[in-house]
Design a protein around this motif. Structure first.
Motif, PDB file in Angstrom:
ATOM      1  N   GLY A   6      15.868  -0.652  -9.650  1.00 52.26           N
ATOM      2  CA  GLY A   6      15.527   0.341  -8.692  1.00 52.26           C
ATOM      3  C   GLY A   6      14.636  -0.014  -7.540  1.00 52.26           C
ATOM      4  O   GLY A   6      13.506  -0.923  -7.886  1.00 52.26           O
ATOM      5  N   LEU A   7      14.629   0.514  -6.447  1.00 56.48           N
ATOM      6  CA  LEU A   7      13.768   0.007  -5.463  1.00 56.48           C
ATOM      7  C   LEU A   7      13.398   1.315  -4.564  1.00 56.48           C
ATOM      8  O   LEU A   7      14.432   2.197  -3.849  1.00 56.48           O
ATOM      9  N   LEU A   8      12.108   1.622  -4.411  1.00 53.90           N
ATOM     10  CA  LEU A   8      11.666   2.554  -3.816  1.00 53.90           C
ATOM     11  C   LEU A   8      11.035   1.965  -2.545  1.00 53.90           C
ATOM     12  O   LEU A   8       9.810   1.307  -2.461  1.00 53.90           O
ATOM     13  N   LEU A   9      11.308   2.699  -1.267  1.00 54.68           N
ATOM     14  CA  LEU A   9      10.842   2.347   0.059  1.00 54.68           C
ATOM     15  C   LEU A   9       9.773   3.347   0.319  1.00 54.68           C
ATOM     16  O   LEU A   9      10.008   4.556   0.576  1.00 54.68           O
ATOM     17  N   ALA A  10       8.622   2.782   0.247  1.00 57.37           N
ATOM     18  CA  ALA A  10       7.237   3.688   0.408  1.00 57.37           C
ATOM     19  C   ALA A  10       6.138   2.843   1.407  1.00 57.37           C
ATOM     20  O   ALA A  10       4.968   3.066   1.020  1.00 57.37           O
ATOM     21  N   ALA A  11       6.586   2.297   2.246  1.00 59.45           N
ATOM     22  CA  ALA A  11       5.696   1.359   2.990  1.00 59.45           C
ATOM     23  C   ALA A  11       5.243   1.986   4.216  1.00 59.45           C
ATOM     24  O   ALA A  11       4.020   1.835   4.970  1.00 59.45           O
ATOM     25  N   GLY A  12       5.828   3.134   4.815  1.00 54.60           N
ATOM     26  CA  GLY A  12       5.629   3.792   6.120  1.00 54.60           C
ATOM     27  C   GLY A  12       4.200   4.395   6.253  1.00 54.60           C
ATOM     28  O   GLY A  12       3.538   4.833   5.228  1.00 54.60           O
ATOM     29  N   GLY A  13       3.752   4.457   7.346  1.00 53.81           N
ATOM     30  CA  GLY A  13       2.500   5.110   7.762  1.00 53.81           C
ATOM     31  C   GLY A  13       2.508   6.656   7.738  1.00 53.81           C
ATOM     32  O   GLY A  13       1.422   7.303   8.068  1.00 53.81           O
ATOM     33  N   GLY A  14       3.695   7.232   7.887  1.00 59.49           N
ATOM     34  CA  GLY A  14       3.845   8.775   8.078  1.00 59.49           C
ATOM     35  C   GLY A  14       3.146   9.144   9.270  1.00 59.49           C
ATOM     36  O   GLY A  14       2.503  10.095   9.406  1.00 59.49           O
ATOM     37  N   SER A  15       3.591   8.672  10.364  1.00 58.80           N
ATOM     38  CA  SER A  15       2.990   9.017  11.590  1.00 58.80           C
ATOM     39  C   SER A  15       3.095  10.579  11.952  1.00 58.80           C
ATOM     40  O   SER A  15       2.119  11.062  12.596  1.00 58.80           O
ATOM     41  N   ARG A  16       4.300  11.262  11.864  1.00 57.44           N
ATOM     42  CA  ARG A  16       4.501  12.578  12.255  1.00 57.44           C
ATOM     43  C   ARG A  16       3.747  13.522  11.047  1.00 57.44           C
ATOM     44  O   ARG A  16       3.537  14.682  11.612  1.00 57.44           O
ATOM     45  N   LEU A  17       3.707  13.053   9.674  1.00 53.27           N
ATOM     46  CA  LEU A  17       2.910  13.671   8.642  1.00 53.27           C
ATOM     47  C   LEU A  17       1.363  13.427   8.843  1.00 53.27           C
ATOM     48  O   LEU A  17       0.671  14.479   8.554  1.00 53.27           O
ATOM     49  N   VAL A  48      10.815  -1.531  -8.668  1.00 49.34           N
ATOM     50  CA  VAL A  48      10.245  -2.138  -7.418  1.00 49.34           C
ATOM     51  C   VAL A  48       9.691  -1.119  -6.208  1.00 49.34           C
ATOM     52  O   VAL A  48      10.644  -0.513  -5.797  1.00 49.34           O
ATOM     53  N   VAL A  49       8.478  -1.080  -5.926  1.00 44.20           N
ATOM     54  CA  VAL A  49       7.869  -0.218  -4.902  1.00 44.20           C
ATOM     55  C   VAL A  49       7.575  -1.185  -3.810  1.00 44.20           C
ATOM     56  O   VAL A  49       6.709  -1.993  -3.945  1.00 44.20           O
ATOM     57  N   VAL A  50       7.922  -0.877  -2.705  1.00 42.05           N
ATOM     58  CA  VAL A  50       7.471  -1.483  -1.416  1.00 42.05           C
ATOM     59  C   VAL A  50       6.607  -0.739  -0.927  1.00 42.05           C
ATOM     60  O   VAL A  50       6.886   0.585  -0.344  1.00 42.05           O
ATOM     61  N   ILE A  93      18.686   2.227  -4.386  1.00 40.78           N
ATOM     62  CA  ILE A  93      17.540   2.307  -3.270  1.00 40.78           C
ATOM     63  C   ILE A  93      17.181   3.831  -3.109  1.00 40.78           C
ATOM     64  O   ILE A  93      18.137   4.574  -2.906  1.00 40.78           O
ATOM     65  N   ALA A  94      15.960   4.210  -3.084  1.00 37.88           N
ATOM     66  CA  ALA A  94      15.360   5.502  -2.927  1.00 37.88           C
ATOM     67  C   ALA A  94      14.338   5.593  -1.987  1.00 37.88           C
ATOM     68  O   ALA A  94      13.751   4.373  -1.698  1.00 37.88           O
ATOM     69  N   LEU A  95      14.250   6.689  -1.328  1.00 37.96           N
ATOM     70  CA  LEU A  95      13.221   6.864  -0.115  1.00 37.96           C
ATOM     71  C   LEU A  95      12.079   7.660  -0.766  1.00 37.96           C
ATOM     72  O   LEU A  95      12.238   8.521  -1.485  1.00 37.96           O
TER      73      LEU A  95
END
Length: 194
Positions: A6-17, A48-50, A93-95
């Motif tokens: 499993g791969l979780l993409l979790a690196a973003g800064g959440g600019s709009r949030l 794995v979490v990015v 791959i999940a978001l």
């Protein structure tokens, strides 16, 4: 059938949030923890979490730090795929920002892989969304096409003949959290599903 990571993409800064999505609280847990649970309960091992914009605990999952997280999802996808163990024959791959997707969706993708699908995509109302399963033999091509903030989408568009749609209408809701209003709405939907 071999191991499906499993791969979780979790690196973003959440600019709009206004804050990194990985650390946003939803139903008593951080979105990163919720995403790890989604993949683990769906049958993925290892998970794995990015991470990038922020560090946060992710339980028993393996973490990968994407120093280029600000360039978009593509760099996180490449970092995550390159970190997977050689024993993983495929990856789901999940978001991190889709908190209403349920483990049943992940299980269906893994079942499709077990039945011969090289690429399986969850669909809702016939529309392709996430999560997505990709067999190992396609990792290099996915990495080559993942640029900016688009992740696996260029690969899926380039190789439509490989894609097996997997209906997941009754396995959650793919709505994502981009703004404070999205978060308010999805929390309300979670608290009052009717």
């Amino acid at each position: 059938m071999g191991e499906v990571a499993g791969l979780l993409l979790a690196a973003g800064g959440g600019s709009r949030l206004g804050t990194p999505k990985a650390v946003v609280e939803f139903a008593g847990e951080r979105l990163a923890e919720r995403g790890v649970r989604l993949l683990a309960e769906g049958g993925c091992h290892p998970v794995v979490v990015v991470l990038g914009a922020v560090e946060t605990p992710v339980g028993s999952a393996v973490t990968v730090r994407n120093l280029d997280w600000a360039t978009g999802m593509g760099s996180s996808l490449r970092a995550g795929l390159r970190s997977l163990p050689g024993t993983a024959e495929a990856v789901v791959i999940a978001l991190v920002d889709q908190p209403l997707v349920r483990p049943a969706a992940v299980r269906r993708l893994i079942d499709a892989f077990g039945s011969g699908a090289a690429v399986a995509v969850a669909t809702y109302g016939g529309a392709r969304r996430n999560p997505v399963l990709i067999a190992r033999e396609h990792f290099a091509e996915v990495c080559a096409l993942a640029e900016g903030d688009v992740g696996a989408r260029p690969f899926l568009r380039a190789r439509p003949e490989l894609v097996t749609p997997v209906p997941c209408d009754d396995a959650g809701d793919p709505a994502d959290v981009d703004t404070r209003e999205d978060l308010r709405r999805l929390r309300a939907r979670y608290d009052h599903p009717d």
